[in-house]
Design an enzyme around this catalytic site. Structure first.
Site, PDB file in Angstrom:
ATOM      1  CG  HIS A  45      -1.710   1.242   1.371  1.00 25.71           C
ATOM      2  ND1 HIS A  45      -1.747   1.947   2.544  1.00 25.71           N
ATOM      3  CD2 HIS A  45      -2.477   1.917   0.493  1.00 25.71           C
ATOM      4  CE1 HIS A  45      -2.520   3.004   2.384  1.00 25.71           C
ATOM      5  NE2 HIS A  45      -2.969   3.008   1.145  1.00 25.71           N
ATOM      6  CG  ASP A 101      -3.240   5.081  -1.485  1.00 32.14           C
ATOM      7  OD1 ASP A 101      -4.191   4.976  -0.681  1.00 32.14           O
ATOM      8  OD2 ASP A 101      -2.073   5.312  -1.109  1.00 32.14           O
ATOM      9  CE1 TYR A 143      11.518  13.007 -16.446  1.00 31.19           C
ATOM     10  CE2 TYR A 143      13.054  14.821 -16.274  1.00 31.19           C
ATOM     11  CZ  TYR A 143      12.280  13.981 -17.045  1.00 31.19           C
ATOM     12  OH  TYR A 143      12.283  14.122 -18.407  1.00 31.19           O
TER      13      TYR A 143
END
Length: 151
Positions: A22, A66, A116
């Site tokens: 998770h 999530d 990034y």
């Protein structure tokens, strides 16, 4: 091959998806993304010959987003001044809505360098041959709840 699992999901990728917990992050990168240098802290899986949308759908069939964050899907926003069209984002909205009842509200945007930075911390980066620009997708894995069907 396995029943119910897309042949796009290689044994290596299936193992990675299962090992993720998770809140772990998975990046599906387009063909121009520097996957090898950005995925330095995690795993890089090559899926040459495949595009992001087809892999995104195959993964969303197996991978809960999530539930405890507002935007578990992040896209790389366009660099200011870049006028390239991004119709692939509409495809992503449709796919996410198909697998998450919150729909496109789950999708947010990160500027290029923040994307990034997040990728450098990702559990896994999947390198594709996607040619569309700004086709990179970052996914945060959710919880598979006790009462959810696993078939």
């Amino acid at each position: 091959m396995l029943k119910g699992i897309s042949p796009l999901i290689s044994p290596e990728l299936l193992s990675v998806l299962d090992a993720m917990g998770h809140g772990d992050t998975l990046v599906i990168a387009d063909g121009n993304f520097p996957a090898e240098s950005m995925g330095e802290n995690g795993i890089v899986i090559r899926c040459d010959g495949h595009g992001v949308p087809e892999l995104l759908e195959a993964i969303l069939k197996l991978f809960p987003l999530d539930q405890y964050v507002d935007q578990p899907v992040q896209l790389m926003e366009k660099v200011p001044g870049d006028t390239v069209a991004t119709p692939i984002w509409d495809t992503y909205k449709e796919l996410v809505a198909k697998y998450d009842e919150r729909g496109d509200k789950t999708i947010g945007f990160l500027d290029r360098f923040k994307f990034y930075d997040e990728t450098k911390e990702a559990f896994c980066v999947i390198a594709t041959s996607e040619r569309a620009q700004y086709a990179n997708v970052l996914l945060k894995k959710g919880v598979v709840f006790e009462n959810e069907s696993i078939d």
